[in-house]
Design a protein around this motif. Structure first.
Motif, PDB file in Angstrom:
ATOM      1  N   TYR A 156       2.111   1.692  -3.505  1.00  0.00           N
ATOM      2  CA  TYR A 156       1.076   2.227  -4.404  1.00  0.00           C
ATOM      3  C   TYR A 156       0.900   3.727  -4.187  1.00  0.00           C
ATOM      4  CZ  TYR A 156      -3.378   2.908  -6.811  1.00  0.00           C
ATOM      5  OH  TYR A 156      -4.373   3.365  -7.629  1.00  0.00           O
ATOM      6  N   LYS A 157       0.951   4.155  -2.936  1.00  0.00           N
ATOM      7  CA  LYS A 157       0.806   5.576  -2.640  1.00  0.00           C
ATOM      8  C   LYS A 157       1.859   6.396  -3.386  1.00  0.00           C
ATOM      9  CE  LYS A 157      -1.198   6.478   1.727  1.00  0.00           C
ATOM     10  NZ  LYS A 157      -0.952   6.311   3.148  1.00  0.00           N
ATOM     11  N   LYS A 187       1.223   5.862  -7.369  1.00  0.00           N
ATOM     12  CA  LYS A 187      -0.193   5.874  -7.799  1.00  0.00           C
ATOM     13  C   LYS A 187      -0.450   6.631  -9.105  1.00  0.00           C
ATOM     14  CE  LYS A 187      -4.801   7.333  -6.188  1.00  0.00           C
ATOM     15  NZ  LYS A 187      -5.536   6.393  -7.020  1.00  0.00           N
ATOM     16  N   GLN A 232       0.830  -1.205   0.000  1.00  0.00           N
ATOM     17  CA  GLN A 232       0.000   0.000   0.000  1.00  0.00           C
ATOM     18  C   GLN A 232       0.865   1.256   0.000  1.00  0.00           C
ATOM     19  OE1 GLN A 232      -1.955  -1.797   3.164  1.00  0.00           O
ATOM     20  NE2 GLN A 232      -3.980  -1.808   2.205  1.00  0.00           N
TER      21      GLN A 232
END
Ligand SMILES: *Cc1c(COP(=O)(O)O)cnc(C)c1O
Length: 367
Positions: A12-13, A16, A9
């Motif tokens: 991805y941040k 993104k 996560q």
């Protein structure tokens, strides 16, 4: 404080905007199989590896299996493989109909010990598969000398070694064929499965291209019974984004490794050994301890998540029970499986987390 082994996560941040754009581009193109994302990625990854060709396939296991098949490995052949590796290296050999012949590791590097290879070569030996475990290249010069002497092919398992160098040369050019995995945890990871081979030999590249797509040499012209193992167009688009960041990802992991190497000081464990002729990419940072299981628990209770790569070596798996390998011949692999522990080394870790891992591990450890 909590330190996880990998944090998708957080990744991805950071990526993104670029990943979402890549997704939209493929969706809007309406081209989902073997389009320009795959062909562009192949060019870019070949370029990154300083190799002439790259062929994208479905996953790392298929990269190994199709690579072996392209080299002509099949029924009745033998392939030399490390006893100390992830089981995929062995399975790829078995899937071709050949037999994996395990060779024990060097005790310092954990990679295949070149001095033990020659005694395992027989008339049936068709290839040797060095694995660059944890991102550290195996000792290739003596392996190449043996391959030339006995006329056997080399296929590298570089699933953990994207960007690593051996004597100044990129992994991806040192073998007849090199196989990579893009499993999400790898240094270059997709958002799902993916893999590829690299090679400098146009015929081998063509052969893997044919094998990955039903054995088709041209549309609806099937020369051999092949597979369906194409690198996915969407994954190729994501991989092109990640590839642009790979150098900085590897650099960050190297920074963490260098802090661990200089700041962890605890007599109850041993740190990785790096020979001067390699530049590893630190897929994992693996320490060794007689008290591994207690250490793992202690770190867990202090918020540090560790992993074991790998708890059971291939020869002790039930899948290879049929092979009747003598465990007395493979004691180093079995011993490593009991002692190794992988510390967190993800590129998204911050400096406080690195310091925390060092502090926790430098306290008096359970014995
Ligand atoms: C991950 C890995 C593989 C297999 O890759 P997949 O993409 O999961 O099929 C093979 N060998 C080694 C050493 C690996 O670490």
């Amino acid at each position: 404080m909590k330190v996880s082994n990998i944090d998708f996560q957080a990744e991805y941040k950071i990526l993104k905007v670029e990943l979402d754009k890549a997704y939209e581009k493929v969706m809007e193109s309406g081209r989902y199989i073997l389009g320009t994302e795959v062909s562009d990625f192949q060019k870019e990854f070949a370029n990154f590896c300083e190799s002439r060709y790259c062929v994208g396939v479905g996953n790392g296991l298929d990269a190994l299996q199709l690579g072996l098949r392209a080299l002509g490995v099949g029924n009745g052949d033998e392939v030399i493989v490390p006893s100390n590796t992830y089981i995929a290296s062995w399975i790829a050999i078995s899937l071709t109909g050949a037999t994996p012949v395990p060779v024990e590791p060097d005790e310092n590097t954990y990679n295949i010990n070149p001095e033990l290879i020659e005694r395992s070569i027989t008339k049936k030996t068709k290839a040797v598969m060095p694995v660059h475990l944890y991102g550290q290249p195996a000792d290739m010069t003596p392996i190449r000398e043996l391959a030339e002497k006995y006329n056997i092919r080399i296929i590298d398992d570089a699933a953990q070694a994207h960007g690593a160098k051996y004597k100044g040369k990129k992994i991806g050019t040192l073998a007849d064929i090199t196989a990579f995995s893009f499993y999400p945890t790898k240094n270059l990871g997709a958002i799902g499965d993916g893999g590829c081979i690299t090679t400098n030999d146009p015929e081998l590249a063509k052969m893997v291209e044919t094998l990955r797509n039903y054995g088709e040499s041209e549309k609806y012209k099937n020369d051999i019974i092949g597979f369906n193992s194409r690198l996915d167009e969407l994954q190729a688009a994501f991989l092109r984004v990640k590839l642009r960041h790979l150098a900085e990802i590897n650099k960050r992991k190297a920074e963490i490794a260098s802090r661990y190497l200089s700041e962890i000081s605890n007599d109850s464990l041993s740190l990785p050994y790096v020979p001067e002729y390699v530049s590893p990419v630190w897929h994992q940072f693996v320490i060794k301890s007689k008290y591994r299981d207690e250490l793992k628990k202690y770190l867990f209770y202090n918020g540090v998540n560790t992993l074991i790569h790998y708890p059971i070596p291939p020869h002790l798996q039930r899948a290879y029970g049929y092979a009747n390998l003598n465990p007395d011949d493979l004691i180093l692999a079995a011993k490593l499986a009991k002692d190794v522990l992988s510390l967190p080394i993800s590129w998204t870790m911050n400096d406080e987390q690195i310091q925390y891992v060092i502090n926790v591990i430098n306290k008096k450890l359970p014995t």
